[in-house]
Design an enzyme around this catalytic site. Structure first.
Site, PDB file in Angstrom:
ATOM      1  N   ALA A  32      72.598   5.186 -37.345  1.00  0.00           N
ATOM      2  CA  ALA A  32      72.200   5.003 -38.643  1.00  0.00           C
ATOM      3  C   ALA A  32      73.521   5.580 -39.552  1.00  0.00           C
ATOM      4  O   ALA A  32      73.794   5.012 -40.594  1.00  0.00           O
ATOM      5  CB  ALA A  32      71.022   5.946 -38.788  1.00  0.00           C
ATOM      6  N   HIS A 244      57.638   8.578 -23.783  1.00  0.00           N
ATOM      7  CA  HIS A 244      57.867   7.229 -22.999  1.00  0.00           C
ATOM      8  C   HIS A 244      57.307   7.628 -21.470  1.00  0.00           C
ATOM      9  O   HIS A 244      57.276   8.659 -21.099  1.00  0.00           O
ATOM     10  CB  HIS A 244      59.482   7.411 -22.863  1.00  0.00           C
ATOM     11  N   ARG A 285      53.728   1.343 -24.674  1.00  0.00           N
ATOM     12  CA  ARG A 285      54.327   2.832 -24.048  1.00  0.00           C
ATOM     13  C   ARG A 285      52.903   3.830 -24.185  1.00  0.00           C
ATOM     14  O   ARG A 285      52.735   4.392 -23.151  1.00  0.00           O
ATOM     15  CB  ARG A 285      55.426   3.297 -24.865  1.00  0.00           C
ATOM     16  N   HIS A 346      59.933  11.106 -26.533  1.00  0.00           N
ATOM     17  CA  HIS A 346      61.125  10.427 -26.616  1.00  0.00           C
ATOM     18  C   HIS A 346      61.370   9.811 -27.982  1.00  0.00           C
ATOM     19  O   HIS A 346      62.714   9.583 -28.239  1.00  0.00           O
ATOM     20  CB  HIS A 346      60.743   8.868 -25.677  1.00  0.00           C
TER      21      HIS A 346
HETATM   22  C1  LIG Z   1      67.365   7.862 -23.549  1.00  0.00           C
HETATM   23  C2  LIG Z   1      67.035   7.106 -24.736  1.00  0.00           C
HETATM   24  C3  LIG Z   1      66.929   5.872 -24.857  1.00  0.00           C
HETATM   25  C4  LIG Z   1      66.747   4.772 -25.758  1.00  0.00           C
HETATM   26  N1  LIG Z   1      66.976   3.591 -25.778  1.00  0.00           N
HETATM   27  C5  LIG Z   1      66.653   2.682 -26.687  1.00  0.00           C
HETATM   28  C6  LIG Z   1      66.818   1.229 -26.728  1.00  0.00           C
HETATM   29  O1  LIG Z   1      67.085   0.759 -25.485  1.00  0.00           O
HETATM   30  N2  LIG Z   1      66.876   0.638 -27.639  1.00  0.00           N
HETATM   31  C7  LIG Z   1      66.419   1.055 -29.011  1.00  0.00           C
HETATM   32  O2  LIG Z   1      66.251   0.338 -29.920  1.00  0.00           O
HETATM   33  N3  LIG Z   1      66.253   2.297 -28.956  1.00  0.00           N
HETATM   34  C8  LIG Z   1      66.245   3.242 -28.050  1.00  0.00           C
HETATM   35  N4  LIG Z   1      66.371   4.679 -28.101  1.00  0.00           N
HETATM   36  C9  LIG Z   1      65.990   5.137 -29.637  1.00  0.00           C
HETATM   37  C10 LIG Z   1      67.408   4.993 -30.188  1.00  0.00           C
HETATM   38  O3  LIG Z   1      68.286   5.467 -29.455  1.00  0.00           O
HETATM   39  C11 LIG Z   1      67.162   6.176 -31.486  1.00  0.00           C
HETATM   40  O4  LIG Z   1      66.062   5.867 -32.174  1.00  0.00           O
HETATM   41  C12 LIG Z   1      68.351   5.842 -32.397  1.00  0.00           C
HETATM   42  O5  LIG Z   1      69.625   5.774 -31.715  1.00  0.00           O
HETATM   43  C13 LIG Z   1      68.537   7.026 -33.417  1.00  0.00           C
HETATM   44  O6  LIG Z   1      69.648   6.881 -34.214  1.00  0.00           O
HETATM   45  P1  LIG Z   1      69.897   7.736 -35.350  1.00  0.00           P
HETATM   46  O7  LIG Z   1      71.228   7.541 -35.824  1.00  0.00           O
HETATM   47  O8  LIG Z   1      68.752   8.059 -36.100  1.00  0.00           O
HETATM   48  O9  LIG Z   1      69.989   9.237 -34.778  1.00  0.00           O
HETATM   49  P2  LIG Z   1      71.058   9.868 -33.528  1.00  0.00           P
HETATM   50  O10 LIG Z   1      71.675   8.759 -32.921  1.00  0.00           O
HETATM   51  O11 LIG Z   1      70.148  10.721 -32.591  1.00  0.00           O
HETATM   52  O12 LIG Z   1      72.078  10.728 -34.387  1.00  0.00           O
HETATM   53  C14 LIG Z   1      71.577  11.842 -35.013  1.00  0.00           C
HETATM   54  C15 LIG Z   1      72.741  12.379 -35.631  1.00  0.00           C
HETATM   55  O13 LIG Z   1      72.344  13.698 -36.332  1.00  0.00           O
HETATM   56  C16 LIG Z   1      73.156  14.791 -36.091  1.00  0.00           C
HETATM   57  N5  LIG Z   1      72.526  15.933 -36.430  1.00  0.00           N
HETATM   58  C17 LIG Z   1      71.221  16.368 -36.340  1.00  0.00           C
HETATM   59  N6  LIG Z   1      71.019  17.329 -37.086  1.00  0.00           N
HETATM   60  C18 LIG Z   1      71.926  17.863 -37.771  1.00  0.00           C
HETATM   61  C19 LIG Z   1      72.346  18.728 -38.740  1.00  0.00           C
HETATM   62  N7  LIG Z   1      71.284  19.775 -38.796  1.00  0.00           N
HETATM   63  N8  LIG Z   1      73.574  18.952 -39.182  1.00  0.00           N
HETATM   64  C20 LIG Z   1      74.554  18.091 -39.064  1.00  0.00           C
HETATM   65  N9  LIG Z   1      74.095  17.082 -38.089  1.00  0.00           N
HETATM   66  C21 LIG Z   1      73.021  16.846 -37.703  1.00  0.00           C
HETATM   67  C22 LIG Z   1      73.377  15.010 -34.571  1.00  0.00           C
HETATM   68  O14 LIG Z   1      74.416  15.744 -34.617  1.00  0.00           O
HETATM   69  C23 LIG Z   1      73.837  13.403 -34.447  1.00  0.00           C
HETATM   70  O15 LIG Z   1      75.001  12.958 -34.684  1.00  0.00           O
HETATM   71  C24 LIG Z   1      66.485   5.390 -26.958  1.00  0.00           C
HETATM   72  C25 LIG Z   1      66.486   6.725 -27.237  1.00  0.00           C
HETATM   73  C26 LIG Z   1      66.687   7.701 -26.142  1.00  0.00           C
HETATM   74  C27 LIG Z   1      66.666   9.080 -26.343  1.00  0.00           C
END
Ligand SMILES: Cc1cc2nc3c(=O)[nH]c(=O)nc-3n(C[C@H](O)[C@H](O)[C@H](O)COP(=O)(O)OP(=O)(O)OC[C@H]3O[C@@H](n4cnc5c(N)ncnc54)[C@H](O)[C@@H]3O)c2cc1C
Length: 412
Positions: A32, A244, A285, A346
């Protein structure tokens, strides 16, 4: 063909204690945060921070894949699948936005170098997961998240207007007259920084770090939601937490290893201690997790088992290579024996309430990805919708920031 994406050079700038100004601050470097940065104009100075190193985010862990609308005929069934999985509590307009944007976002990822697996005939290979009525999921073996995240990171690291700082922990917002002016954060050595910006995007991911058993990185503790709530920003459905059905059972502490739902989509079955099936594995799920808990209680066991006996060996060793190798390291050969699995926390369907442009209820504060709630997932997320939803709504945040600046310039 390499099966894992080569890693880009890690960012290494250091942030001095004190106050720093840029145009946009993005908290979080998962898909994101990165995709928002990539969709902002090069004329804006963008500061990105993450709590640990850039690879410690759930985006890197996504296994199963990312949904895409295969053709226009797929719209209705994907929409219905998403709504049904979400118990019809989804915001229909958000689901619509995600589905219609999917092909464009996938094409953009491919343009940026993301590689998805192809079927023997040469077409993209579409796989299926639970509660999907058609195969519509693109994947890169079972390392889809790492492939997408590392390619986006590579692109972001090339941008002269984007600076990424690792090991910087946001712990508050800077708020004046109900407007967000940036964030306050802690450096690894305890030093303090204030990052001021015209616009702030919270992309801090999920809450798994607050659970004893979760598939998430432990550093993901819902910080975005917490600081937002402390300043009166609206949150939504914080109790909608997805469990999950299948993480690998282990006595060892630490992150639970996920056994992707696409394994069941490709034929893996759940069995009890007597070797009998007890649930339709392709139900949503929440339903499958409940059935597993009920079976565990009935048997007095700590896990049920997942059998790959119906999954072709080639699918196991190629499509599920990462899972296959991890299980081997844990002492299980999934080609020959069922593995112990147990449900684990999850995903957070709720989060910081955002509108159709990813705006929160506070001026100049946006939220995207798992920390936000745009209503796509309703009460229960459909598999492989979240990477896509994160990308689509992160891009909407970036576009809204640009549009508002443009209007302000025109009005000035
Ligand atoms: C094992 C697993 C398998 C998955 N498989 C799938 C799949 O196959 N398909 C699918 O669509 N989704 C899947 N998901 C879900 C998906 O991966 C996540 O919902 C998505 O990647 C979230 O992206 P994001 O950028 O919001 O958060 P994230 O990628 O988790 O990034 C969060 C970021 O915020 C930062 N952060 C947090 N708190 C702070 C703070 N206080 N200060 C500074 N930085 C901070 C972290 O360091 C990190 O860089 C899976 C999730 C998991 C755990």
């Amino acid at each position: 063909m390499p099966r894992t994406a080569p890693k880009p050079a890690a960012p290494d700038p250091t942030l001095a204690p004190g106050t720093h100004e840029s145009d946009v601050v993005i908290v979080g470097c998962g898909v994101a945060g990165l995709y928002a940065a990539l969709n902002l104009p090069r004329s804006l100075r963008v500061t990105m921070i993450c709590k640990e190193d850039v690879e410690s985010c759930d985006s890197m862990l996504a296994q199963g894949g990312i949904c895409v609308m295969r053709d226009h005929d797929d719209y209705d069934s994907w929409f219905d699948d998403t709504m049904r999985a979400g118990h019809f509590e989804n915001r229909a307009e958000s689901v619509d936005t995600m589905i219609w944007s999917s092909r464009e976002v996938i094409n953009d990822l491919i343009r940026m170098g993301v590689s998805f697996d192809h079927a023997p005939g040469g077409d993209l290979d579409y796989t299926r997961e639970g509660a999907h009525s058609r195969p519509r999921i693109l994947h890169h073996a079972d390392l889809t998240g790492a492939e997408i995240t590392l390619r986006l990171l590579e692109q972001a690291c090339r941008l002269p207007n984007v600076t990424i700082y690792e090991h910087v922990t946001m712990d508050d917002l800077v708020v004046e007259k109900s407007e967000c002016l940036g964030v306050r954060a802690r450096l690894a050595d305890g030093g303090r920084v204030t990052l001021l910006a015209r616009d702030t995007i919270l992309a801090t991911g999920g809450i798994g770090g607050t659970y004893e058993r979760s598939t998430n990185y432990a550093c993901l503790t819902g910080d975005g939601c917490r600081v937002a709530e402390a300043h009166g920003v609206a949150l939504e459905h914080m109790d909608y937490v997805q469990i999950h059905p299948t993480s690998l059972y282990s006595e060892r502490p630490g992150r639970a290893f996920l056994i992707s739902e696409s394994c069941r989509g490709e034929g893996a079955i759940l069995i009890n201690a007597a070797g009998e099936r007890f649930v339709d594995e392709l139900l949503p799920r929440d339903v499958v997790s409940k059935a597993i808990f009920a079976e565990m209680e009935r048997e007095g066991s700590r896990y049920v088992r997942l059998s790959f006996e119906n999954v072709p060996e080639r699918t196991i060793t190629i499509h599920f290579r990462n899972i296959f190798e991890h299980c081997l390291e844990e002492g299980y050969d999934i080609r020959r024996e069922p593995i112990p699995v147990v449900p684990a926390q999850h995903y957070l369907m709720g989060g910081i309430h955002v509108d159709q442009n990813s705006r929160t209820t506070m001026e100049h504060l946006y939220a995207a990805g798992e920390t936000s709630c745009n209503g796509v997932h309703g009460k229960n997320r459909l598999a492989s919708n979240s990477l896509l939803e994160s990308l689509v709504f992160a891009r909407l945040a970036a576009r809204d920031i640009v549009r508002r600046r443009h209007h302000e310039l025109c009005d000035a």
